[in-house]
Design an enzyme around this catalytic site. Sequence first.
Site, PDB file in Angstrom:
ATOM      1  N   GLU A   1       0.847  -1.185   0.000  1.00 12.04           N
ATOM      2  CA  GLU A   1       0.000   0.000   0.000  1.00 12.04           C
ATOM      3  C   GLU A   1       0.891   1.247   0.000  1.00 12.04           C
ATOM      4  OE1 GLU A   1      -3.289   1.114  -0.139  1.00 12.04           O
ATOM      5  OE2 GLU A   1      -2.204   3.008   0.064  1.00 12.04           O
TER       6      GLU A   1
ATOM      7  N   ALA B   1     -22.808   3.497   1.862  1.00 14.36           N
ATOM      8  CA  ALA B   1     -24.057   3.201   1.157  1.00 14.36           C
ATOM      9  C   ALA B   1     -23.810   2.034   0.200  1.00 14.36           C
ATOM     10  CB  ALA B   1     -24.523   4.428   0.387  1.00 14.36           C
TER      11      ALA B   1
ATOM     12  N   HIS C   1     -16.827   8.173  -7.552  1.00 18.09           N
ATOM     13  CA  HIS C   1     -17.112   6.849  -8.114  1.00 18.09           C
ATOM     14  C   HIS C   1     -16.606   6.809  -9.559  1.00 18.09           C
ATOM     15  CE1 HIS C   1     -20.709   6.848  -5.101  1.00 18.09           C
ATOM     16  NE2 HIS C   1     -19.570   6.572  -4.511  1.00 18.09           N
TER      17      HIS C   1
ATOM     18  N   ASN D   1     -13.478  -0.489  -8.808  1.00 18.95           N
ATOM     19  CA  ASN D   1     -14.592   0.087  -9.554  1.00 18.95           C
ATOM     20  C   ASN D   1     -14.274   0.238 -11.038  1.00 18.95           C
ATOM     21  OD1 ASN D   1     -15.811   0.327  -7.067  1.00 18.95           O
ATOM     22  ND2 ASN D   1     -15.147   2.436  -6.755  1.00 18.95           N
TER      23      ASN D   1
ATOM     24  N   THR E   1     -19.281   0.303  -4.593  1.00 23.03           N
ATOM     25  CA  THR E   1     -18.384  -0.612  -3.863  1.00 23.03           C
ATOM     26  C   THR E   1     -18.973  -2.014  -3.722  1.00 23.03           C
ATOM     27  OG1 THR E   1     -17.621   1.325  -2.675  1.00 23.03           O
ATOM     28  CG2 THR E   1     -16.925  -0.804  -1.818  1.00 23.03           C
TER      29      THR E   1
HETATM   30  C1  LIG Z   1     -15.705  10.170   1.388  1.00 23.25           C
HETATM   31  C2  LIG Z   1     -16.048   8.955   0.564  1.00 23.25           C
HETATM   32  C3  LIG Z   1     -17.340   8.459   0.595  1.00 23.25           C
HETATM   33  C4  LIG Z   1     -17.663   7.314  -0.162  1.00 23.25           C
HETATM   34  N1  LIG Z   1     -18.906   6.780  -0.021  1.00 23.25           N
HETATM   35  C5  LIG Z   1     -19.209   5.647  -0.663  1.00 23.25           C
HETATM   36  C6  LIG Z   1     -20.459   5.009  -0.441  1.00 23.25           C
HETATM   37  O1  LIG Z   1     -21.274   5.455   0.366  1.00 23.25           O
HETATM   38  N2  LIG Z   1     -20.725   3.861  -1.122  1.00 23.25           N
HETATM   39  C7  LIG Z   1     -19.835   3.335  -2.015  1.00 23.25           C
HETATM   40  O2  LIG Z   1     -20.158   2.316  -2.627  1.00 23.25           O
HETATM   41  N3  LIG Z   1     -18.633   3.908  -2.219  1.00 23.25           N
HETATM   42  C8  LIG Z   1     -18.291   5.035  -1.565  1.00 23.25           C
HETATM   43  N4  LIG Z   1     -17.057   5.591  -1.739  1.00 23.25           N
HETATM   44  C9  LIG Z   1     -16.120   4.934  -2.668  1.00 23.25           C
HETATM   45  C10 LIG Z   1     -15.483   3.705  -2.010  1.00 23.25           C
HETATM   46  O3  LIG Z   1     -14.757   4.069  -0.903  1.00 23.25           O
HETATM   47  C11 LIG Z   1     -14.651   3.001  -3.063  1.00 23.25           C
HETATM   48  O4  LIG Z   1     -15.559   2.489  -4.030  1.00 23.25           O
HETATM   49  C12 LIG Z   1     -13.834   1.822  -2.536  1.00 23.25           C
HETATM   50  O5  LIG Z   1     -13.002   2.202  -1.493  1.00 23.25           O
HETATM   51  C13 LIG Z   1     -13.002   1.232  -3.681  1.00 23.25           C
HETATM   52  O6  LIG Z   1     -12.196   0.211  -3.154  1.00 23.25           O
HETATM   53  P1  LIG Z   1     -10.857  -0.243  -3.860  1.00 23.25           P
HETATM   54  O7  LIG Z   1     -10.240  -1.261  -2.992  1.00 23.25           O
HETATM   55  O8  LIG Z   1     -11.141  -0.631  -5.255  1.00 23.25           O
HETATM   56  O9  LIG Z   1      -9.955   1.063  -3.974  1.00 23.25           O
HETATM   57  P2  LIG Z   1      -9.443   2.099  -2.853  1.00 23.25           P
HETATM   58  O10 LIG Z   1     -10.272   1.996  -1.630  1.00 23.25           O
HETATM   59  O11 LIG Z   1      -9.379   3.409  -3.538  1.00 23.25           O
HETATM   60  O12 LIG Z   1      -7.981   1.597  -2.519  1.00 23.25           O
HETATM   61  C14 LIG Z   1      -6.946   1.596  -3.450  1.00 23.25           C
HETATM   62  C15 LIG Z   1      -5.617   1.719  -2.715  1.00 23.25           C
HETATM   63  O13 LIG Z   1      -4.562   1.436  -3.645  1.00 23.25           O
HETATM   64  C16 LIG Z   1      -3.437   2.221  -3.277  1.00 23.25           C
HETATM   65  N5  LIG Z   1      -2.530   2.327  -4.429  1.00 23.25           N
HETATM   66  C17 LIG Z   1      -2.757   2.952  -5.606  1.00 23.25           C
HETATM   67  N6  LIG Z   1      -1.705   2.794  -6.427  1.00 23.25           N
HETATM   68  C18 LIG Z   1      -0.784   2.050  -5.754  1.00 23.25           C
HETATM   69  C19 LIG Z   1       0.510   1.540  -6.094  1.00 23.25           C
HETATM   70  N7  LIG Z   1       1.043   1.736  -7.310  1.00 23.25           N
HETATM   71  N8  LIG Z   1       1.190   0.838  -5.152  1.00 23.25           N
HETATM   72  C20 LIG Z   1       0.637   0.617  -3.916  1.00 23.25           C
HETATM   73  N9  LIG Z   1      -0.590   1.071  -3.570  1.00 23.25           N
HETATM   74  C21 LIG Z   1      -1.300   1.774  -4.473  1.00 23.25           C
HETATM   75  C22 LIG Z   1      -4.058   3.545  -2.887  1.00 23.25           C
HETATM   76  O14 LIG Z   1      -3.172   4.291  -2.053  1.00 23.25           O
HETATM   77  C23 LIG Z   1      -5.338   3.116  -2.160  1.00 23.25           C
HETATM   78  O15 LIG Z   1      -5.157   3.063  -0.781  1.00 23.25           O
HETATM   79  C24 LIG Z   1     -16.684   6.712  -1.007  1.00 23.25           C
HETATM   80  C25 LIG Z   1     -15.385   7.222  -1.032  1.00 23.25           C
HETATM   81  C26 LIG Z   1     -15.065   8.327  -0.247  1.00 23.25           C
HETATM   82  C27 LIG Z   1     -13.650   8.844  -0.278  1.00 23.25           C
END
Ligand SMILES: Cc1cc2nc3c(=O)[nH]c(=O)nc-3n(C[C@H](O)[C@H](O)[C@H](O)COP(=O)(O)OP(=O)(O)OC[C@H]3O[C@@H](n4cnc5c(N)ncnc54)[C@H](O)[C@@H]3O)c2cc1C
Length: 493
Positions: free
Chosen positions: A33, A122, A427, A461, A473
């Site tokens: 991470e 959500a 999103h 996503n 999500t």
């Molecule tokens: C304030 C807020 C409210 C939200 N509300 C909602 C909601 O109500 N409902 C919903 O469905 N979604 C919501 N979302 C979106 C939701 O959080 C995301 O859809 C979800 O976290 C996506 O998960 P993920 O694991 O795909 O990516 P992320 O959670 O974005 O995690 C990806 C991680 O990869 C890391 N990364 C990137 N590149 C590299 C690299 N080269 N090397 C190492 N690490 C790296 C990043 O630092 C990050 O920590 C919200 C987001 C925020 C910020």
Amino acid sequence: MTRVLIVGSGPNGATYARTVLDEVPGATVLMVEAGPVIDRPLGMNVRNIPDADAQAAARLASQGRTGAAGIAGLPLGAVVEGTVTARQGTHLIGRAAEGSPGLPAAALATCVGGQGAHWTCATPRPSGGERIGFLPDLDARLDEAEALLHVTKSAFGDAPQATAILERLSEEFAPDRIGVRSLPVAADELPDGSLRWGGTDVVLGPVVDDPRFTLRSFTLCVRLLREGPRVVGAVLRNLATGAEESVTADAVVVAADAIRTPQLLWASGIRPAALGRYLTEHPLIFGVVAVRAGVLPPVTGPAVDPVRAVVSVGYDEDHHPFHAQVMYTPVCPVPLPADSPHRNSAGGYVGMGWGVRKWPRAEDRVILDDTQPDEDGLPSIRIAYELTDREQAEIERAQKIQARAAAALGSFVDGMPRVLPAGSSLHYMGTVRMGPVDDGTSVCDPNSRVWGVDGLVLAGNGLIPTANTCNPTLTSVALSLRGAHALTAELRR
Ligand SMILES: Cc1cc2nc3c(=O)[nH]c(=O)nc-3n(C[C@H](O)[C@H](O)[C@H](O)COP(=O)(O)OP(=O)(O)OC[C@H]3O[C@@H](n4cnc5c(N)ncnc54)[C@H](O)[C@@H]3O)c2cc1C
């Protein structure tokens, strides 16, 4: 020993870690991470941190890194160039491509837990055209994702305000056959009636204590290593020391969000035609309504959470191709001018957001450029993106429906409603989209494997290929579960 490397520690990376360790006894998982650990349990939703200062510090620590010393980040809620608001916990990445200013930047989090440490929880299900029609087991995987994320359909269920909003809006929309229901959220109900918000910690569960699991924070994956058509590992950079190391793995999962996943593939010379293209981000129309006195029952009991009721006006292909959320709070969620007639509304406030479709088009895209590297030496990110007349017409249609919902409860406060600046939904979808066949319009197969590349699985996503209006999500975690089961079956063989 089977080694799996996972890049990115958000809910989707965590889904792979959990599934691989559950289903392959002989596996080890290394998760890397780029961001720091901001709270414990690892990846917990910062809204569960009881101390306000500690909560603010955790958000700031997720807002990106500047300088050798480590974390800096934007001031809380900073607006950059008067366009996208980087919400607390996020920072801006990329900028608009020349001549295409439609999406000025993306707001993302960099921390253990990813955006899953900051999200609002959500978790509606995709419906109608939002669904990924070529996945026969989508509903089963959505069920599984709901269990993994601790989704409850009854949060605030017995709050009298929720019932009253539901009844009012149902009455308003029944003639149009638009359904109103409680909004599922990822949360555990505590004995005192408050909620413990779901986060990436909940997805990781027992993984953090499993000796087969290693998490390296502050570690950036800068390149995937290939041997012929197979990805065999990655180059990892320790961001504290700058030291780089190559690690090998039997499978690599990239779950680095919808913007940085294509960036890493591009940097690694993996460049399918659809990579970074078909970017969608649903426009969001947001407004706060000061509720008329007497419309909702007054709040009683301790102020355990400012949000007291959450209701959803659901997606319906024919009657309401939008996803809407209506949240009740006794206090106004936005600052109001001192002379506003809406200050101290006796009936409380309702925040309402209407998500509108954005149809995928190849020209809406993340443009990656190695000739102008970013501060980490990875390809720089430009975003070419436009809304078309089709989306503008849908925005107008949604505004009319939202206005009716507002009038049924009260009246909009000053300056509301507004179409939020592009990028505000948080999103981002489609950039590594999944498809049923390798015809150049998708990056991944239905099991999330990159077409034509062995040993490489994507998550997040970015895989969602549809014109999706609902919070993504739950859907992306369902896709990760599907991909993870396929991966573990392969690893066991
Ligand atoms: C304030 C807020 C409210 C939200 N509300 C909602 C909601 O109500 N409902 C919903 O469905 N979604 C919501 N979302 C979106 C939701 O959080 C995301 O859809 C979800 O976290 C996506 O998960 P993920 O694991 O795909 O990516 P992320 O959670 O974005 O995690 C990806 C991680 O990869 C890391 N990364 C990137 N590149 C590299 C690299 N080269 N090397 C190492 N690490 C790296 C990043 O630092 C990050 O920590 C919200 C987001 C925020 C910020």
